[in-house]
Design a protein around this motif. Structure first.
Motif, mmCIF file in Angstrom:
data_model
loop_
_atom_site.group_PDB
_atom_site.id
_atom_site.type_symbol
_atom_site.label_atom_id
_atom_site.label_comp_id
_atom_site.label_asym_id
_atom_site.label_seq_id
_atom_site.Cartn_x
_atom_site.Cartn_y
_atom_site.Cartn_z
ATOM 1 N N ALA A 1 0.635 -1.278 -0.166
ATOM 2 C CA ALA A 1 -0.108 0.106 -0.121
ATOM 3 C C ALA A 1 0.769 1.332 -0.143
ATOM 4 C CB ALA A 1 -0.746 0.034 1.078
ATOM 5 N N GLY A 2 1.809 1.246 0.307
ATOM 6 C CA GLY A 2 3.038 2.290 0.359
ATOM 7 C C GLY A 2 2.780 3.368 1.720
ATOM 8 N N ASN A 3 2.095 2.708 2.733
ATOM 9 C CA ASN A 3 1.683 3.625 3.741
ATOM 10 C C ASN A 3 2.409 4.237 4.396
ATOM 11 O OD1 ASN A 3 -0.924 2.799 3.567
ATOM 12 N ND2 ASN A 3 -0.500 0.863 4.749
ATOM 13 N N ILE A 4 3.918 3.857 4.412
ATOM 14 C CA ILE A 4 5.144 4.714 4.941
ATOM 15 C C ILE A 4 5.578 5.612 3.893
ATOM 16 C CG2 ILE A 4 7.332 4.555 6.069
ATOM 17 C CD1 ILE A 4 6.630 2.023 7.195
ATOM 18 N N ASP A 5 5.953 4.985 2.661
ATOM 19 C CA ASP A 5 6.481 5.961 1.691
ATOM 20 C C ASP A 5 5.546 5.444 0.251
ATOM 21 O OD1 ASP A 5 7.994 6.723 -0.483
ATOM 22 O OD2 ASP A 5 9.796 5.827 -0.055
ATOM 23 N N PRO A 6 4.796 6.424 -0.139
ATOM 24 C CA PRO A 6 3.727 6.187 -1.251
ATOM 25 C C PRO A 6 4.490 5.920 -2.419
ATOM 26 C CG PRO A 6 3.211 8.090 -0.105
ATOM 27 C CD PRO A 6 4.532 7.917 0.540
ATOM 28 N N THR A 7 5.736 5.948 -2.797
ATOM 29 C CA THR A 7 6.646 5.468 -3.891
ATOM 30 C C THR A 7 6.831 4.117 -3.819
ATOM 31 O OG1 THR A 7 8.627 6.027 -2.841
ATOM 32 C CG2 THR A 7 7.669 7.900 -4.045
#
Length: 426
Positions: free
Chosen positions: A275-281
């Motif tokens: 999901a990229g919750n910490i880092d969207p990339t």
């Protein structure tokens, strides 16, 4: 029965090369023996099971609708097609040979040991991974018109223990004394015997998929937003993925709850559905998908159960098990599962063995796809790209051992960031 189909003189003049049979053991021309036979008893004495002979029938041409109707009326079951013009058939033992001669048949041939046994089982010594104590692990395929209960009863009466079943594909996995392979193979209900697939090793540590999903899962409001929500995917790898909030609430890891053996699975799971919750990339290809995290098993168990009962649509594996292994029993298994379940997809890495000469016959740059299951006709084998779409030098090349084009597609697998344990990326 009062009608028949007669063979014209033109058939007899057809070149024998037009009747070459392409068996896994090699090319063969069956004897044109139909006119010589007085009965089937002597020729097929070892091929009787129940009320049928199990044998190869070669026709002068593929039966047309009228001929197929006649074959069915006589009670013959055509179980499997083999080029050219050959069917593995269940032939009623009560059938009169003269009746059989009216069906455009060119040749009748019993199944011999080489037709029922993978070449690896005829070679010594056996590889280490096939042994289970003093026995070896083998896949046994039985004739497709026989019931699971019948086969289990036959094996039990022979004191042979079944370790697992794939009855939807007419296969069982057994442990057997190596000295009894030929005896088992020549049991008339057995179609084919092969080794259990080798245990495999992880591939593509840098990821598998090229980051182009932004075209269907857009960051801007007016774009498309297909993020995998409502779709389940199974990733068969090296154990538990995480802990990581990128999967939180969207995973089933019951099969690997106590398996913390590696981090390869963290990355492949992340590539599919982070999901990229910490880092969207760091988002994966389908950040809304439900993720079934499993350990890789070379025999591909429970695929059909998860697809039919849990709605898992995509199965992904980035493991190898044998370079240019050919069309194995597991390749046939996954092909049959996909054929019988049109909404099922099975996706595999092509491998990282382009520097290997795996016996295809063209050197180190050809024919080094790693794994029999990847040779399937209905599966997707995936080559390895850099992020600029250039093919990685290590990426395994085709073709398949029988000349078909492989890999089927190429995707990003070199230098890709993804999830790591303990809420990290790598």
């Amino acid at each position: 029965m009062g009608f028949g189909i007669f063979i014209s003189g033109a058939f007899a003049q057809t070149a024998a090369s037009n009747y070459e049979v392409y068996l896994k053991s090699g090319t063969e021309v069956f004897d044109e023996n139909i006119d010589e036979l007085k009965s089937l008893d002597k020729l097929l004495a070892s091929s009787i099971y129940g009320d049928d002979y199990y044998a190869f029938l070669q026709f002068y041409a593929i039966p047309d609708a009228a001929q197929s109707g006649l074959i069915k009326e006589y009670g013959i079951e055509l179980l499997e097609y083999i080029p050219q013009f050959v069917y593995l058939a269940a032939i009623p033992t009560v059938l009169n040979i003269e009746d059989l001669k009216t069906m455009n048949v060119r040749s009748i041939k019993p199944l011999e040991l080489i037709d029922k046994t993978d070449q690896r089982l005829l070679e010594r010594p056996f590889p280490d991974w096939v042994w289970s104590g003093d026995e070896i692990k083998v896949f046994v395929q039985y004739h497709s018109n026989l019931s699971a209960a019948t086969i289990e009863s036959e094996l039990a009466s022979a004191s042979i223990n079944i370790s697992s079943t794939r009855h939807h594909a007419n296969k069982v996995l057994l442990n057997i004394d190596a000295d009894n392979i030929e005896t088992l193979a020549m049991m008339p209900f057995v179609r084919y015997i092969d080794f259990e697939s080798d245990p495999g090793k992880a591939e593509s540590d840098d990821g598998r998929n090229l980051h182009r999903s932004n075209m269907i899962d857009s960051d801007h409001h007016t774009g498309l937003h297909y993020d995998g929500t409502g779709v389940s995917a199974a990733i068969n790898d090296d154990g538990f993925a995480g802990p990581h909030i990128d999967f939180n609430g969207r995973e089933n890891q019951s099969d690997v709850a106590n398996d913390f053996t590696g981090t390869h699975g963290d990355m492949t799971v992340g590539i599919v559905g982070s999901a990229g919750n910490i880092d969207p990339t760091m988002r994966g290809m389908a950040p809304g998908a439900f993720l079934w995290v499993r350990s890789y098993n070379a025999n591909m168990p429970n695929t059909e159960d998860l697809h039919q009962n849990e709605g898992v649509m995509v199965f992904s594996t980035s493991y190898s098990n044998g370079c240019n292994a050919g069309y194995t029993t597991v390749a046939q298994l996954v092909d049959e599962e996909i054929y019988e379940n049109p909404s099922l997809m099975q996706v595999f890495s092509a491998g990282n063995s382009n520097g290997s000469d795996c016996g295809y016959g063209a050197g180190t740059e050809w024919g080094n796809i790693t794994g029999g299951h990847k040779m399937g006709k209905n599966v997707i084998a995936t080559a390895n790209l850099y992020n600029d779409d250039a093919l990685a030098g290590s990426s395994s090349r085709g073709p398949a051992s029988d000349g078909r084009i492989k890999p089927d597609i190429a995707a990003h697998g070199q230098g890709q960031w993804s999830n790591a344990p303990d809420y990290e990326y790598a």
